[in-house]
Design a protein around this motif. Structure first.
Motif, PDB file in Angstrom:
ATOM      1  N   PHE A 137      25.945 -38.764   9.859  1.00  0.00           N
ATOM      2  CA  PHE A 137      26.771 -38.815   8.663  1.00  0.00           C
ATOM      3  C   PHE A 137      26.333 -40.074   7.935  1.00  0.00           C
ATOM      4  N   ALA A 138      25.954 -39.947   6.661  1.00  0.00           N
ATOM      5  CA  ALA A 138      25.311 -41.056   5.952  1.00  0.00           C
ATOM      6  C   ALA A 138      25.990 -41.329   4.608  1.00  0.00           C
ATOM      7  N   PRO A 139      27.171 -41.950   4.616  1.00  0.00           N
ATOM      8  CA  PRO A 139      27.872 -42.232   3.359  1.00  0.00           C
ATOM      9  C   PRO A 139      27.331 -43.480   2.666  1.00  0.00           C
ATOM     10  N   THR A 185      23.839 -36.369  20.119  1.00  0.00           N
ATOM     11  CA  THR A 185      24.173 -37.673  19.552  1.00  0.00           C
ATOM     12  C   THR A 185      24.586 -37.539  18.095  1.00  0.00           C
ATOM     13  N   PHE A 186      25.707 -38.157  17.744  1.00  0.00           N
ATOM     14  CA  PHE A 186      26.182 -38.238  16.362  1.00  0.00           C
ATOM     15  C   PHE A 186      25.951 -39.664  15.894  1.00  0.00           C
ATOM     16  N   LEU A 187      25.232 -39.823  14.787  1.00  0.00           N
ATOM     17  CA  LEU A 187      24.904 -41.135  14.246  1.00  0.00           C
ATOM     18  C   LEU A 187      25.648 -41.392  12.947  1.00  0.00           C
ATOM     19  N   LEU A 188      25.940 -42.655  12.694  1.00  0.00           N
ATOM     20  CA  LEU A 188      26.446 -43.095  11.396  1.00  0.00           C
ATOM     21  C   LEU A 188      25.373 -43.957  10.753  1.00  0.00           C
ATOM     22  N   ARG A 189      25.072 -43.677   9.491  1.00  0.00           N
ATOM     23  CA  ARG A 189      24.108 -44.468   8.731  1.00  0.00           C
ATOM     24  C   ARG A 189      24.745 -44.880   7.418  1.00  0.00           C
ATOM     25  N   ILE A 190      24.556 -46.112   7.013  1.00  0.00           N
ATOM     26  CA  ILE A 190      25.106 -46.604   5.747  1.00  0.00           C
ATOM     27  C   ILE A 190      23.999 -46.614   4.700  1.00  0.00           C
ATOM     28  N   VAL A 241      16.607 -37.554  13.893  1.00  0.00           N
ATOM     29  CA  VAL A 241      17.592 -36.545  13.509  1.00  0.00           C
ATOM     30  C   VAL A 241      16.953 -35.157  13.627  1.00  0.00           C
ATOM     31  N   THR A 242      17.616 -34.266  14.346  1.00  0.00           N
ATOM     32  CA  THR A 242      17.089 -32.913  14.533  1.00  0.00           C
ATOM     33  C   THR A 242      17.773 -31.899  13.637  1.00  0.00           C
ATOM     34  N   GLU A 243      18.969 -32.230  13.136  1.00  0.00           N
ATOM     35  CA  GLU A 243      19.677 -31.344  12.211  1.00  0.00           C
ATOM     36  C   GLU A 243      20.395 -32.186  11.167  1.00  0.00           C
ATOM     37  N   VAL A 244      20.030 -32.004   9.907  1.00  0.00           N
ATOM     38  CA  VAL A 244      20.668 -32.713   8.801  1.00  0.00           C
ATOM     39  C   VAL A 244      21.888 -31.915   8.354  1.00  0.00           C
ATOM     40  N   VAL A 245      23.067 -32.509   8.486  1.00  0.00           N
ATOM     41  CA  VAL A 245      24.311 -31.858   8.081  1.00  0.00           C
ATOM     42  C   VAL A 245      24.777 -32.507   6.784  1.00  0.00           C
ATOM     43  N   HIS A 254      36.755 -39.585   0.904  1.00  0.00           N
ATOM     44  CA  HIS A 254      37.784 -38.606   0.573  1.00  0.00           C
ATOM     45  C   HIS A 254      37.723 -37.431   1.536  1.00  0.00           C
ATOM     46  N   LEU A 255      38.476 -36.393   1.265  1.00  0.00           N
ATOM     47  CA  LEU A 255      38.563 -35.260   2.171  1.00  0.00           C
ATOM     48  C   LEU A 255      37.206 -34.578   2.373  1.00  0.00           C
ATOM     49  N   GLY A 256      36.371 -34.574   1.343  1.00  0.00           N
ATOM     50  CA  GLY A 256      35.044 -33.986   1.484  1.00  0.00           C
ATOM     51  C   GLY A 256      34.202 -34.743   2.494  1.00  0.00           C
ATOM     52  N   HIS A 257      34.309 -36.077   2.494  1.00  0.00           N
ATOM     53  CA  HIS A 257      33.596 -36.875   3.486  1.00  0.00           C
ATOM     54  C   HIS A 257      34.118 -36.580   4.885  1.00  0.00           C
ATOM     55  N   ALA A 258      35.438 -36.450   5.018  1.00  0.00           N
ATOM     56  CA  ALA A 258      36.012 -36.142   6.322  1.00  0.00           C
ATOM     57  C   ALA A 258      35.445 -34.832   6.854  1.00  0.00           C
ATOM     58  N   PHE A 259      35.356 -33.826   5.983  1.00  0.00           N
ATOM     59  CA  PHE A 259      34.825 -32.533   6.408  1.00  0.00           C
ATOM     60  C   PHE A 259      33.373 -32.664   6.865  1.00  0.00           C
ATOM     61  N   SER A 260      32.554 -33.403   6.109  1.00  0.00           N
ATOM     62  CA  SER A 260      31.145 -33.544   6.447  1.00  0.00           C
ATOM     63  C   SER A 260      30.967 -34.315   7.749  1.00  0.00           C
ATOM     64  N   ALA A 261      31.705 -35.417   7.913  1.00  0.00           N
ATOM     65  CA  ALA A 261      31.582 -36.222   9.124  1.00  0.00           C
ATOM     66  C   ALA A 261      32.031 -35.441  10.353  1.00  0.00           C
ATOM     67  N   LEU A 262      33.149 -34.747  10.246  1.00  0.00           N
ATOM     68  CA  LEU A 262      33.655 -33.977  11.378  1.00  0.00           C
ATOM     69  C   LEU A 262      32.736 -32.798  11.708  1.00  0.00           C
ATOM     70  N   THR A 263      32.148 -32.197  10.682  1.00  0.00           N
ATOM     71  CA  THR A 263      31.207 -31.102  10.915  1.00  0.00           C
ATOM     72  C   THR A 263      29.963 -31.610  11.624  1.00  0.00           C
ATOM     73  N   ALA A 264      29.412 -32.742  11.164  1.00  0.00           N
ATOM     74  CA  ALA A 264      28.228 -33.313  11.813  1.00  0.00           C
ATOM     75  C   ALA A 264      28.532 -33.689  13.258  1.00  0.00           C
TER      76      ALA A 264
END
Length: 279
Positions: free
Chosen positions: A6-8, A33-38, A207-211, A15-25
């Motif tokens: 998840f790369a915000p 492995t779930f990564l966070l990138r800024i 990264v093997t799958e870009v969400v 917002h809620l759209g970010h929550a959906f993307s992060a939770l989906t990833a």
């Protein structure tokens, strides 16, 4: 092992759209492995306080990730090294056009009017003939000569879509040139661009799958082209539905009324957020 991210950008509240993307990833990375990138290459708009709130909101949602977190602002030298290579191969050229110049050139009768692609208005190639000798220019927009670049790639561009309407995707290089034009790979005052940084970061992080949201679906052929050009792995792509407001518009960072932090302050729980976004 599947690796997602998840790369915000720290330019406003999640917002809620970010929550959906992060939770989906996070869900797509189950067993991996779930990564966070800024993604903070926009130094003028990125703020430390927004970055801190990203961490707080995601932890509140129940997400964890490996430390330290990759921050794009700390990787400018990595992007520069790739730009140096592409410049040495004659695939980049400096561009002095502003938006008005591009609009006027694209509106000329022989161009058929302005068209838009994943990099904005499709560039008509005004500066393509500029001198490409000497050292890589400093603090000047640089464009990829997509026609020249595609001559280095054999065959069609292929990738796997795992999101909405999953399956194999492909595009002919000629069709990509027509729909994208010459994209900017280095913006003034940034040292890179979203398109360049994101493909380098995904490769470096394995990264093997870009969400990501369906609003970035159109950019995928360009990203695959850059991966092929730079001999990087091509991950799978999972483009998910967008969270929209009651009028049907997708949420943006200006939609403070739907900020995760505001729902938290009003007493909502992580389960409430999941329900709101249909999870």
């Amino acid at each position: 092992m599947r690796v997602t991210r998840f790369a915000p950008s720290p330019t406003g509240p999640l917002h809620l759209g970010h929550a959906f993307s992060a939770l989906t990833a996070h869900a797509r990375a189950e067993g991996g492995t779930f990564l966070l990138r800024i993604e903070d290459i926009d130094r003028q708009r990125s703020k430390p306080e927004w970055e801190r709130r990203i961490y707080d909101d995601l932890r509140w949602l129940g997400l964890e990730w490996p430390k330290p977190v990759m921050r794009q602002s700390e990787r400018i030298s990595d992007y520069r090294a790739v730009l140096e290579r592409l410049w040495a191969e004659g695939l980049l050229y400096p561009c002095s056009c502003n938006r008005r110049d591009i609009l006027e050139a694209a509106s000329a009768p022989q161009e058929g009017g302005p068209r838009f692609g994943p990099d904005g208005m499709i560039y008509p190639g005004t500066c393509r003939g500029h001198d490409r000798s000497g050292p890589l220019p400093e603090d000047m927009p640089l464009r990829l000569d997509l026609r020249q670049a595609m001559r280095r790639i054999d065959g069609r561009l292929r990738w796997t879509e795992t999101g909405t309407d999953p399956g194999q995707r492909e595009i002919d290089p000629a069709a990509l040139i027509e729909s994208v034009g010459d994209p900017v790979l280095a913006r003034r005052d940034m040292g890179t661009s979203y398109h360049l940084a994101v493909v380098i970061d995904d490769a470096d992080q394995g990264v093997t799958e870009v969400v990501r949201g369906r609003d970035l679906l159109e950019a995928t052929p360009l990203h695959v082209a850059l991966q092929r050009l730079m001999d990087l792995p091509v991950p799978d792509y999972h483009h998910h539905r967008l969270i929209r407001d009651e009028t049907g518009r997708r949420l943006a960072k200006r939609d403070d009324a739907r900020a995760i932090g505001l729902y938290r302050a009003e007493g909502a729980s992580p389960a409430d957020i999941r329900k709101m976004i249909g999870l």
